[in-house]
Scaffold this active site. Structure first.
Site, PDB file in Angstrom:
ATOM      1  N   HIS A 263      -7.838   1.428   1.323  1.00 51.04           N
ATOM      2  CA  HIS A 263      -7.777   1.340   2.794  1.00 51.04           C
ATOM      3  C   HIS A 263      -8.651   2.415   3.449  1.00 51.04           C
ATOM      4  CE1 HIS A 263      -5.100  -0.371   6.187  1.00 51.04           C
ATOM      5  NE2 HIS A 263      -6.233   0.091   6.706  1.00 51.04           N
TER       6      HIS A 263
ATOM      7  N   GLU B 184       0.850  -1.199   0.000  1.00 50.55           N
ATOM      8  CA  GLU B 184       0.000   0.000   0.000  1.00 50.55           C
ATOM      9  C   GLU B 184       0.878   1.240   0.000  1.00 50.55           C
ATOM     10  OE1 GLU B 184      -2.939  -0.067   3.159  1.00 50.55           O
ATOM     11  OE2 GLU B 184      -3.493  -2.126   2.703  1.00 50.55           O
TER      12      GLU B 184
HETATM   13  N1  LIG Z   1      -9.583  -1.434   6.521  1.00 54.88           N
HETATM   14  C1  LIG Z   1      -9.682  -0.645   7.559  1.00 54.88           C
HETATM   15  O1  LIG Z   1      -9.852   0.572   7.419  1.00 54.88           O
HETATM   16  C2  LIG Z   1      -9.615  -1.237   8.939  1.00 54.88           C
HETATM   17  C3  LIG Z   1     -10.169  -0.510  10.010  1.00 54.88           C
HETATM   18  C4  LIG Z   1     -10.144  -1.095  11.274  1.00 54.88           C
HETATM   19  C5  LIG Z   1      -9.589  -2.347  11.471  1.00 54.88           C
HETATM   20  N2  LIG Z   1      -9.027  -3.025  10.419  1.00 54.88           N
HETATM   21  C6  LIG Z   1      -8.460  -4.360  10.615  1.00 54.88           C
HETATM   22  O2  LIG Z   1      -9.457  -5.201  11.165  1.00 54.88           O
HETATM   23  C7  LIG Z   1      -8.848  -6.060  12.160  1.00 54.88           C
HETATM   24  C8  LIG Z   1      -9.912  -6.453  13.169  1.00 54.88           C
HETATM   25  O3  LIG Z   1     -10.282  -5.330  13.942  1.00 54.88           O
HETATM   26  P1  LIG Z   1     -11.121  -5.468  15.303  1.00 54.88           P
HETATM   27  O4  LIG Z   1     -11.277  -4.087  15.848  1.00 54.88           O
HETATM   28  O5  LIG Z   1     -12.318  -6.317  15.089  1.00 54.88           O
HETATM   29  O6  LIG Z   1     -10.048  -6.252  16.197  1.00 54.88           O
HETATM   30  P2  LIG Z   1     -10.344  -7.165  17.461  1.00 54.88           P
HETATM   31  O7  LIG Z   1      -9.041  -7.306  18.159  1.00 54.88           O
HETATM   32  O8  LIG Z   1     -11.509  -6.640  18.234  1.00 54.88           O
HETATM   33  O9  LIG Z   1     -10.770  -8.579  16.827  1.00 54.88           O
HETATM   34  C9  LIG Z   1      -9.887  -9.395  16.123  1.00 54.88           C
HETATM   35  C10 LIG Z   1     -10.286 -10.826  16.412  1.00 54.88           C
HETATM   36  O10 LIG Z   1      -9.495 -11.699  15.609  1.00 54.88           O
HETATM   37  C11 LIG Z   1      -9.269 -12.867  16.383  1.00 54.88           C
HETATM   38  N3  LIG Z   1      -8.158 -13.647  15.830  1.00 54.88           N
HETATM   39  C12 LIG Z   1      -6.825 -13.452  15.988  1.00 54.88           C
HETATM   40  N4  LIG Z   1      -6.135 -14.386  15.301  1.00 54.88           N
HETATM   41  C13 LIG Z   1      -7.060 -15.185  14.685  1.00 54.88           C
HETATM   42  C14 LIG Z   1      -6.971 -16.323  13.829  1.00 54.88           C
HETATM   43  N5  LIG Z   1      -5.782 -16.844  13.484  1.00 54.88           N
HETATM   44  N6  LIG Z   1      -8.122 -16.871  13.371  1.00 54.88           N
HETATM   45  C15 LIG Z   1      -9.314 -16.366  13.743  1.00 54.88           C
HETATM   46  N7  LIG Z   1      -9.461 -15.299  14.561  1.00 54.88           N
HETATM   47  C16 LIG Z   1      -8.338 -14.712  15.023  1.00 54.88           C
HETATM   48  C17 LIG Z   1      -9.028 -12.352  17.790  1.00 54.88           C
HETATM   49  O11 LIG Z   1      -9.245 -13.359  18.751  1.00 54.88           O
HETATM   50  C18 LIG Z   1     -10.053 -11.236  17.886  1.00 54.88           C
HETATM   51  O12 LIG Z   1     -11.252 -11.670  18.477  1.00 54.88           O
HETATM   52  C19 LIG Z   1      -7.737  -5.170  12.751  1.00 54.88           C
HETATM   53  O13 LIG Z   1      -6.712  -5.920  13.310  1.00 54.88           O
HETATM   54  C20 LIG Z   1      -7.263  -4.365  11.565  1.00 54.88           C
HETATM   55  O14 LIG Z   1      -6.180  -5.036  10.971  1.00 54.88           O
HETATM   56  C21 LIG Z   1      -9.051  -2.481   9.165  1.00 54.88           C
END
Ligand SMILES: NC(=O)c1ccc[n+]([C@@H]2O[C@H](COP(=O)([O-])OP(=O)(O)OC[C@H]3O[C@@H](n4cnc5c(N)ncnc54)[C@H](O)[C@@H]3O)[C@@H](O)[C@H]2O)c1
Length: 308
Positions: free
Chosen positions: A283, A264
């Protein structure tokens, strides 16, 4: 008074809140000027970043006085957390503040891709009226949404999806089937293999860590239901991009939406040219006017608390 260096865009009113009490450098382009970024880092008590500033290696070494990293978002893969811990630097993410924007992105792209009829503007204005060609789109009510990662964004996406009549299943490596969250949300717990084989729409909500890198590789994509749709708003490294392109071009998958990429910004002329039913966004799933405000004020507030 502390020195706060903000390297990427932040709501100006939240910046003003910080400026009222501290010495603030706000330059949303600082992330793109490494020499100046490293020079400014030396004087920073706090650095505030989005996802593009890599808080590791040279930058981390330059942050000699830094006590706090404010992250205007939730993914922490651009921050060397272990090194920050060793150095006693506190990392503060904006947990939950952009979840609704991401959840709405998932529902919007799921509807768009399943229906496959909304990219007809050019044909309609040109007088082509492709009604027959577009008449076999799919509704998402009654279809199965598979969520990989059932944290704050996964759970909010489930709530929206259930509201429009989807059946929702979820897999999370840290949450087992006995967890109350499944009964509370009306979502069925599934193994990753069950979810992969049965979902009409799969949406990824895991952090990028060793166990999730290329989680959706050629083998897993091949195991998805024929015609299914894949949405990745988590992190680019979670999906094998070449394998996804092959599955879209062969017709095995019915569509995909990608908001995040291995590189990116994505260089011009990448692997995605010519893929059918594909939505690419830069993104922005978690970035809306409202979420930028929530994220910025949450981080400003938390930084002020840390410096009080
Ligand atoms: N595109 C965007 O603009 C944007 C914005 C916000 C978040 N995100 C991404 O979304 C992800 C999730 O955000 P969130 O706030 O829900 O985070 P979060 O920490 O609340 O939830 C992530 C979940 O993934 C689970 N997890 C970890 N490893 C795993 C695996 N191998 N298999 C299955 N589950 C697994 C964790 O247990 C957790 O419950 C962030 O880490 C970030 O990378 C992207």
């Amino acid at each position: 008074m502390s020195r706060i260096v903000i390297t990427e865009f932040m709501d100006e009113r939240a910046v003003a809140q910080l400026r009222a009490k501290h010495d603030v450098l706000y330059d949303p382009k600082l992330v793109d000027d490494a020499p100046r970024l490293h020079a400014e880092a030396a004087g920073a008590d706090v650095i505030v970043v989005r996802n593009r500033t890599q808080v590791r290696g040279e930058l981390l070494a330059a942050l000699v006085k830094c006590r706090v990293v404010g992250r205007l978002g939730v993914g922490l893969d651009n921050i060397d957390l272990a090194a920050c811990e060793v150095r006693g630097i506190k990392v503060i993410p904006a947990t939950g503040a952009n979840a609704l924007s991401v959840a709405e992105y998932v529902i919007a792209t799921a509807m768009l891709l399943m229906r496959g009829a909304y990219q007809s503007t050019a044909d309609v204005t040109a007088g082509k009226w492709p009604r027959n060609a577009l008449s076999s789109g799919r509704e998402i009510g009654g279809k199965t949404l598979g969520l990989v990662g059932f944290g704050s964004i996964g759970q909010l996406t489930a709530k929206l999806a259930r509201g429009i009549g989807m059946h929702v299943i979820a897999h999370d490596a840290m949450i087992d089937s006995s967890n109350a969250v499944f009964t509370q949300t009306g979502v069925a717990c599934a193994s990753l293999d069950e979810l992969t084989a049965s979902a009409d729409v799969i949406s990824l909500h895991v952090p990028l860590v060793a166990s999730t890198r290329k989680l959706f590789d050629a083998t897993r994509i091949a195991a998805m239901k024929p015609g299914a749709v894949l949405i990745n708003s988590a992190r680019g490294g979670v999906v094998d991009e070449a394998a996804l392109v092959a599955a879209l071009k062969s017709g095995h998958l019915g569509g995909a939406a990608l908001d995040v990429f291995e590189a990116e910004p994505m260089p011009a002329g990448g692997v995605f040219a010519g893929c059918p039913n594909l939505v690419l966004t830069p993104h922005i799933a978690g970035v809306s006017g409202e979420s930028n405000e929530r994220v910025s004020f949450m981080i400003a507030q938390r930084v002020l608390e840390e410096l009080a």
